[in-house]
Each structure stands twice: as structure tokens, then as C-alpha cells.
Design an enzyme around this catalytic site. Structure first.
Site: not given
Ligand code: GAR
Length: 323
Positions: A111, A113, A140, A149
Site C-alpha cells: 500500500n 500512504h 510511505s 497503515d
């Protein structure tokens, strides 16, 4: 990674999909480490879907409205599997994922973020960074775990905050930075199974976790010994394409030449008989291949360590393992 063995990724989006576009165009460059096999979204008509279609990439849409989280995740997951994805890459996919889905893709889902994690998990990251008076915001890339996260951060990019920045002006610059960051981070991640530095770091950590071990170079390659610096014995070697071999491998001691040859013959994708070391019963466990089982590597290290460690240490080790 050679283009013939490019990793297949499915990208999940909810919005404009500019990160997906950055990933896509990076994947079209010569020598790219991955290809996008699917762009999937929970939002019908999301801008990014149109771009993907225009570029000839398969798309899939499944609205999350009126169904459970699990049902939504199952539909998206099925589409990714059908497309042959090895990895799922979230790019502005604004959904909390169900636990089972995250577990099934552990280590294979990334992912991005928009904050310098661990700062500012969740929403409104830019307003929070400005409000806190931070000198920098950023973005990030991390591995997705069940905690929001919070998975291992793989790469970050910093973006300076200007005195007159609003959350929107800052967000726009962070996006540009993200477009540089994400393709690089994804490429590095999917290639790390053939990266000697990454493989060496993994092996070294496991080998040096065993009692009374140290590293010592042997014939120009890293080796691992048990015992004192003076009189220790080698229980493992890290071999990087030695003697013209294509393998990056861990060399460990087998019990006999029979065992070595049987293993090499029955599982040639996992084992080989290394030149020079093979003659004295060392087997090569190939590390630069898909799906390396690191528990298996650790078992071999332990076995090899036990074969050469002094009885004083193996006894202690047995005793410790009884509890
Ligand atoms: C990106 O800035 C990404 O970091 C963020 O959404 C944006 C998507 O933009 N992701 C999150 O906030 C996830 N919590 P895009 O659709 O233009 O790529």
C-alpha cells in the site's frame, strides 16, 4: 528480474488512479520488473479505470455498496486471482480490508500512504502534518498487515512543507513524489528474491541467530562458523553465482553423498551439487527462485550447525528446546 519473468500485479484503486498510472507507465519501460494484469475498483466509473482501459489493461469493478466487507473483498480477490496476479498493489484503494483477505495475501500486498509513517496513520495526513508544524510531509510504501497503515515500511519519500502550504497544495506535491516512489518500491519488492544483498541479509540474520556463531570469509564468499574466532568450524556458506553457477545459494552440510545426490535428483529446482564444496558433502539450497520457504532454510542451517557444533553447545541447545 528479466522481462520474461515479470511479476504480475493487480492494482486496486478507488479514485483518480494517478499512482496506478505511474505504476503502469513504469511497467512499460524496458526491463521493468512487473506488469499490471488488472486494475480493479470498488467505485464504478473511477477515473483510473478509464485510463487503464485506454491503455489496454484489463479492468474490474465491484461496488462495495449494500454488501459485507468480506463479500466485497472476495469479489476483488477472485478477480485478482483470475487475472493471475502474484501481488496486489493498493493505490488509493479507500477500503479497510477484512482479516482473512489480508492474511491470504500476507507479504504479497503493498500500500502507499501519504505520510512519513509511523506518523499520521489514517486520514487527513496533510492537515495534521501542517498543524503539527512539521518541516516535511511525504509518503510511505508499506506491506499490508491486519493493523491499518502499520506493516513494514519499504520505502519513503520526503516532501518539504512550505510556509503557505494548505493541505491541498501539499497533497499535490506529495502526489508527484509518490509517482516516483511507488514504481521503484514495487519493482524493488518484487525483485528482491533475486537480489543478492537481500538474500545475504536474510541468511546472515538466521545463521548468526544460532549460538556462538560468527561470520568469516572463505574463498572470497561469506561463511558462517560455530565456536571461537580461532578454532570455529564452518556450518554454512553463502554462494553468489560462484564458478559460473546461476545460483545464489546457501551451502550446508548433508549427512552423506547419497543424501546429497538423492536430494539433487529429486528436487533439482531446490538443490544442486556445488563445484568444489559438493565433493565434501555440502549441498546448495537455491535461494534465487520463487517461493523460497525460509523456515526450511532455517531448518537446514540448524541441522548443519548441529553437525559441527561442539557437544557442549548442542547439549545446551537440546536442553533449551525442551522448554
Ligand atoms: C494517494 O495520495 C495515496 O497515497 C492515498 O490516496 C491517494 C490516491 O491518489 N492513499 C491513502 O490515503 C490510503 N490511506 P491516486 O488515486 O491519484 O493514486
Amino acid at each position: 528480474m528479466a522481462s520474461a519473468t515479470r511479476a504480475k500485479i493487480a492494482v486496486f484503486i478507488s479514485g483518480s488512479g494517478t499512482n496506478m498510472a505511474a505504476l503502469l507507465y513504469a511497467s512499460r519501460l524496458e526491463g521493468a520488473a512487473y506488469e499490471i494484469v488488472l486494475v480493479a475498483s470498488n467505485v464504478e466509473g473511477a477515473d483510473g479505470l478509464k485510463l487503464a482501459e485506454t491503455e489496454g489493461v484489463a479492468t474490474f469493478t465491484h461496488s462495495h455498496k449494500g454488501i459485507t466487507r468480506e463479500e466485497q473483498d472476495a469479489a476483488m480477490e477472485e478477480a485478482a486471482i483470475k487475472a493471475g496476479a502474484d501481488y496486489i498493489v493498493l493505490a488509493g484503494y479507500m477500503r479497510i480490508l477484512s482479516q482473512g483477505f489480508v492474511e491470504r495475501w500476507e507479504g504479497r500486498m503493498l500500500n502507499i500512504h501519504p505520510s512519513l509513517l509511523p506518523k499520521y496513520k489514517g486520514l487527513d495526513t496533510f492537515a495534521r502534518a501542517i498543524e503539527a508544524g512539521d518541516s516535511h510531509a511525504g509518503s510511505s510504501v508499506h506491506i499490508v498487515t491486519h493493523e491499518l497503515d502499520a506493516g513494514e515500511v519499504l520505502a519513503q519519500v520526503k516532501v518539504a512543507i512550505a510556509p503557505d502550504d494548505t493541505p491541498d497544495t501539499l497533497a499535490a506535491r506529495v502526489k508527484i513524489a509518490e509517482h516516483q516512489l511507488y514504481p521503484r518500491a514495487v519493482a524493488d519488492y518484487v525483485s528482491r528474491g533475486s537480489d543478492p544483498e537481500y538474500l545475504y541479509a536474510k541468511v546472515s540474520k538466521l545463521a548468526l541467530a544460532l549460538p556462538e556463531t560468527h561470520e568469516k570469509t572463505s574463498h572470497g564468499s561469506p561463511g558462517f562458523r560455530v565456536g571461537t574466532e580461532k578454532s570455529g568450524k564452518f556450518f554454512a556458506h553463502f554462494s553468489q553465482m560462484h564458478h559460473g553457477s546461476q545460483h545464489i545459494a546457501l551451502l550446508v552440510k548433508t549427512g552423506s553423498m547419497d543424501e546429497l545426490l538423492t536430494l539433487v535428483e529429486s528436487q533439482p529446482e531446490v538443490y544442486y551439487k556445488p563445484d568444489y564444496y559438493g565433493a565434501s558433502g555440502w549441498i546448495g539450497v537455491i535461494l534465487n527462485r520463487p517461493g523460497v520457504d525460509w523456515d526450511h532454510v532455517q531448518d537446514w542451517l540448524m541441522r548443519s550447525w548441529r553437525a559441527v557444533a561442539p557437544a557442549r553447545l548442542t547439549k545446551l541447545h537440546d536442553a533449551a528446546n525442551m522448554f
